[in-house]
Enzyme design. Structure first.
Site, PDB file in Angstrom:
ATOM      1  N   GLU A  56      20.662 -11.788 -10.120  1.00 50.97           N
ATOM      2  CA  GLU A  56      19.709 -11.714 -11.230  1.00 50.97           C
ATOM      3  C   GLU A  56      20.218 -10.751 -12.280  1.00 50.97           C
ATOM      4  OE1 GLU A  56      15.682 -12.631  -8.582  1.00 50.97           O
ATOM      5  OE2 GLU A  56      15.781 -10.804  -9.793  1.00 50.97           O
ATOM      6  N   GLY A  80      22.530  -7.222  -9.127  1.00 52.51           N
ATOM      7  CA  GLY A  80      23.786  -7.871  -8.811  1.00 52.51           C
ATOM      8  C   GLY A  80      24.213  -7.489  -7.409  1.00 52.51           C
ATOM      9  N   GLU A 124      30.667 -13.112  -5.238  1.00 49.06           N
ATOM     10  CA  GLU A 124      30.426 -13.158  -3.791  1.00 49.06           C
ATOM     11  C   GLU A 124      30.383 -11.741  -3.200  1.00 49.06           C
ATOM     12  OE1 GLU A 124      29.426 -15.883  -3.397  1.00 49.06           O
ATOM     13  OE2 GLU A 124      30.824 -17.545  -3.265  1.00 49.06           O
TER      14      GLU A 124
END
Length: 380
Positions: free
Chosen positions: A128, A132, A364
């Site tokens: 968002e 993060g 990721e």
């Protein structure tokens, strides 16, 4: 278990198939897709015909039900053809696998078959604007209203946003912290679902990226993955494998960079002899090759750990992601340096590889967060 670094015949066949597909369908178009910011959906559907969009999804709904070792082999080969496209196929696989692994029979039946064929495209929505690295602090809410959830909030940096048909969304259905988060499948066209402008990025230009916005977006309760409050656990389970996939995508890009550099120094002459005859450059190429192989071994170890449900799999995946994405970016940058001014030109793939691989150290889970995970796991 005994160590065995050899691939099986089946694994070599899978690797060869992925390499052939990348050489024929990805590599010839990679520069143009980057330049034109083209999202090659038609080519990804061809990849789906090869089984590459349901790699570790179960066979019941058309997946290949392969392991993470096979996935790592596939993504290295695909990314040698085009890093950005391979990375998106990785994201699609992660979202598809989450639905297949945690969804109800009804949810799996409704979504997984069309995702495996890529008749529908999936995006993964966790990050968002305000959360993060601290993903458990996400603010997007999903409030139960009868047989629907009403979603409000936004997700940032979402690959496929505006093009994808299915969004696997982590939203807050309960209190603060990770146990208040659930995973919900949101379909494109749902009222209240909208998208921001396409982001202008340094790399990964062959896939769209934008904010996903929810404004009183009503989604059936039947679209909940698994149980309420389990969404963060599902998201983290997906990320173990997602981190390996991105690491494997770094391997492919770095391998192409190294091969390009080797070919260049063999033909480029300075001071009356090929660059390849200068010992200093031989040493640099040797270091690049060694770092690439070390990174590959770490990725395969992490993949083996997931396949065998090893208790340290999260640590090894974080280690692999940290090491591989850092090392492979440096290999690509070094390959560009060996080309001198030519490496900075778009006539060669080096500048594109450097741009595409740079983001792998961020997404990721940033590599700083990988260090946090590793240290936390070490302390257990």
């Amino acid at each position: 278990m005994a160590m065995d670094f050899a691939l099986t015949d089946d694994q070599r066949a899978i690797q060869d198939a992925a390499r052939a597909f990348a050489d024929a369908e990805l590599a010839p178009h990679s520069a143009r897709w980057d330049e034109e910011k083209h999202f090659p959906v038609d080519v990804m559907k061809q990849a789906a015909e090869m089984g590459f969009c349901g790699i570790y999804t179960g066979e019941e709904h058309g997946g290949m039900a392969l392991g993470r070792v096979e996935a790592a082999l596939i993504f290295e080969e695909l990314s040698r053809g085009d890093v950005a496209t391979a990375a998106f196929i990785s994201i699609h696989n992660m979202a598809t696998s989450m639905i297949d692994r945690f969804g109800s029979d009804d949810l799996r039946g409704r979504f997984v078959p069309s995702l495996v064929t890529m008749d529908r495209i999936a995006s993964y929505c966790l990050t968002e604007p305000g959360s993060g690295s601290d993903a458990a602090a996400l603010r997007t809410t999903a409030v139960r209203d009868g047989d629907h959830y009403v979603l409000n909030g936004s997700k940032a940096f979402i690959s496929g946003a505006g093009t994808s048909d299915v969004y696997v969304v982590m939203a807050r259905t309960g209190g603060e912290g990770p146990k208040g988060i659930s995973a919900i499948v949101v379909e494109a066209g749902t009222p209240g679902l909208s998208f921001g402008a396409q982001e202008k990025k340094m790399g990964w230009n062959a896939q769209p990226t934008a904010i996903v916005q929810f404004d009183d977006c009503r989604v059936p309760v039947a679209n909940l993955l698994g149980e309420e409050g389990a969404g963060f656990r599902y998201a983290m389970a997906g990320l173990d494998g997602g981190r390996l996939n991105i690491a494997a995508c770094s391997l492919g890009g770095a391998r192409l960079a190294l091969e390009t550099a080797q070919a260049y120094v063999a033909t480029r002459k300075q001071f009356g002899k090929p660059l390849a005859e200068f010992q200093a450059l031989q040493f640099r190429l040797a270091d690049m090759a060694t770092d690439l192989e070390a990174a590959r071994l770490m990725v395969l170890r992490g993949a083996w750990a997931i396949d065998n449900d090893h208790p340290e799999k999260t640590k090894w995946c974080a280690m692999a992601k940290r090491l591989a994405t850092d090392a492979c970016f440096q290999i690509a940058d070094e390959a560009l340096q060996l080309h001198g001014g030519y490496g900075y030109l778009k006539d060669y793939p080096l500048e594109r590889i450097v741009r595409d691989l740079r983001v792998h150290r961020i997404l990721e889970g940033t590599n700083e967060i990988m260090r946090v995970i590793i240290a936390r796991e070490m302390a257990k």
